[in-house]
Design an enzyme around this catalytic site. Sequence first.
Site, PDB file in Angstrom:
ATOM      1  N   HIS A 196      -2.710  -3.372   9.676  1.00 43.44           N
ATOM      2  CA  HIS A 196      -2.531  -4.155   8.447  1.00 43.44           C
ATOM      3  C   HIS A 196      -1.793  -5.450   8.766  1.00 43.44           C
ATOM      4  CE1 HIS A 196       1.356  -2.198   8.952  1.00 43.44           C
ATOM      5  NE2 HIS A 196       1.884  -3.131   8.177  1.00 43.44           N
ATOM      6  N   ASP A 198       1.248  -7.965   6.888  1.00 43.75           N
ATOM      7  CA  ASP A 198       2.262  -7.844   5.843  1.00 43.75           C
ATOM      8  C   ASP A 198       2.027  -8.931   4.794  1.00 43.75           C
ATOM      9  OD1 ASP A 198       3.364  -5.771   7.275  1.00 43.75           O
ATOM     10  OD2 ASP A 198       4.925  -6.999   8.220  1.00 43.75           O
ATOM     11  N   HIS A 253      -1.075  -5.699  12.805  1.00 50.29           N
ATOM     12  CA  HIS A 253      -0.319  -4.792  13.667  1.00 50.29           C
ATOM     13  C   HIS A 253      -0.460  -3.359  13.175  1.00 50.29           C
ATOM     14  CE1 HIS A 253       2.297  -6.112  10.378  1.00 50.29           C
ATOM     15  NE2 HIS A 253       2.998  -5.016  10.541  1.00 50.29           N
ATOM     16  N   ARG A 263      10.196   7.900  16.858  1.00 50.49           N
ATOM     17  CA  ARG A 263      10.423   6.460  16.716  1.00 50.49           C
ATOM     18  C   ARG A 263      11.030   6.216  15.333  1.00 50.49           C
ATOM     19  NH1 ARG A 263       8.475   1.043  18.055  1.00 50.49           N
ATOM     20  NH2 ARG A 263       8.169  -0.064  16.100  1.00 50.49           N
TER      21      ARG A 263
HETATM   22  C1  GA4 Z   1       2.514  -3.311   4.203  1.00 47.84           C
HETATM   23  C2  GA4 Z   1       3.900  -3.955   4.381  1.00 47.84           C
HETATM   24  C3  GA4 Z   1       5.020  -3.134   3.692  1.00 47.84           C
HETATM   25  O1  GA4 Z   1       5.305  -1.958   4.456  1.00 47.84           O
HETATM   26  C4  GA4 Z   1       4.616  -2.729   2.255  1.00 47.84           C
HETATM   27  C5  GA4 Z   1       3.375  -1.836   2.380  1.00 47.84           C
HETATM   28  C6  GA4 Z   1       2.825  -1.223   1.096  1.00 47.84           C
HETATM   29  C7  GA4 Z   1       3.326   0.216   0.889  1.00 47.84           C
HETATM   30  O2  GA4 Z   1       3.634   0.908   1.829  1.00 47.84           O
HETATM   31  O3  GA4 Z   1       3.349   0.620  -0.288  1.00 47.84           O
HETATM   32  C8  GA4 Z   1       1.274  -1.287   1.240  1.00 47.84           C
HETATM   33  C9  GA4 Z   1       0.998  -2.239   2.431  1.00 47.84           C
HETATM   34  C10 GA4 Z   1       2.339  -2.893   2.736  1.00 47.84           C
HETATM   35  C11 GA4 Z   1      -0.088  -3.293   2.105  1.00 47.84           C
HETATM   36  C12 GA4 Z   1      -1.304  -2.711   1.314  1.00 47.84           C
HETATM   37  C13 GA4 Z   1      -0.892  -1.621   0.318  1.00 47.84           C
HETATM   38  C14 GA4 Z   1       0.583  -1.797  -0.031  1.00 47.84           C
HETATM   39  C15 GA4 Z   1       0.544   0.035   1.449  1.00 47.84           C
HETATM   40  C16 GA4 Z   1      -0.852  -0.302   1.041  1.00 47.84           C
HETATM   41  C17 GA4 Z   1      -1.896   0.445   1.321  1.00 47.84           C
HETATM   42  C18 GA4 Z   1       5.783  -2.103   1.507  1.00 47.84           C
HETATM   43  C19 GA4 Z   1       4.017  -3.914   1.563  1.00 47.84           C
HETATM   44  O4  GA4 Z   1       4.584  -4.724   0.863  1.00 47.84           O
HETATM   45  O5  GA4 Z   1       2.651  -3.971   1.808  1.00 47.84           O
END
Ligand code: GA4
Length: 321
Positions: A196, A198, A253, A263
């Site tokens: 994914h 961020d 990443h 980890r």
């Molecule tokens: C990825 C980055 C952060 O960890 C996060 C994640 C969020 C979650 O875990 O709820 C998301 C992911 C993240 C992006 C797409 C969506 C939302 C899980 C998911 C499948 C907290 C964020 O802001 O986006």
Amino acid sequence: MVTVSKPIIEQFLVKPNTSPLVIPDIPLIDLSKPESKQHLVKACQDFGFFKVVNHGVPLKFINKLESEAVNFFNSPLATKEKFGPPDPFGYGNKCIGRNGDVGWVEYLLLNAKPESDYPENFQGIVNDYATSVKAMACEILELLADELKLQPRNVFSKLLKDEQSDSVFRVNHYPPCPEFQEKERNGSKLVGFGEHTDPQIISVLRSNNTSGLEISLRDGSWMSVPPDSESFFINVGDSLQVMTNGRFKSVKHRVVANGTKSRVSMIYFGGPPLSEKIAPLPSLMQGEEDSLYKEFTWFEYKKSAFNSRLSDNRLGLFEKI
Ligand code: GA4
């Protein structure tokens, strides 16, 4: 909680890596050096990812938070589940987001605002750590603005400093998985947190000395990032990619679980206020350069992100054709 039918680990496997043709060095930025500005800009353009030393975050904040996190994750499942499921904040186990993504991970997702509601013991510790990490993130964003000749130099950092900044804090625990033997799986890997980018502006990650983090290189291969518990790793987020009209790249990443060692990572995601309009900065648009993105507010982007799957190309919906 996912109800996992047997065999448990099948649903967490990803295909073997294609190895990079050339393994590049991860940019290393020494924040105490005046020339760090140029290196920072280059790293954001070439990788969207770099490692920072001489970061100024006190070791005692890092160690306290890590040991508190280890205590929490070592507590009985029933205790941890009192803080879950995440909505959007709280304790999560194997389920990531709300659209069916799974990973070999448990985590705490917290609001990075001071005075938020955290599990007992985490209160002061998260505040100290997040305040210090945010200061470092803001310094990096100001150095980037300087090098890009942007005025005022807080164009990016003010978004994190704003009282309404929508920043998030996450502690991840990737437990060892003894049943998983990579050799017996033709090189397939056990995914801890799937690929994914961020969505926010900048992410600041610190992990213990267990490997697992991988970044995607331009040729589509995955490169494993050697862990370093004394440094921080920084990711460019989607919003910074948009504000720089694609000059900086938000890096794809993922984390693969280590079969034998735990980890633990902690990540600060610096995001703007919900009402903030995210668009390329006019001063960065040279000559006839067009905006590559439709304008959106962080609220709109976040809403669309939270309705997506982890590996979706979230910025695609906001690109101009
Ligand atoms: C990825 C980055 C952060 O960890 C996060 C994640 C969020 C979650 O875990 O709820 C998301 C992911 C993240 C992006 C797409 C969506 C939302 C899980 C998911 C499948 C907290 C964020 O802001 O986006």
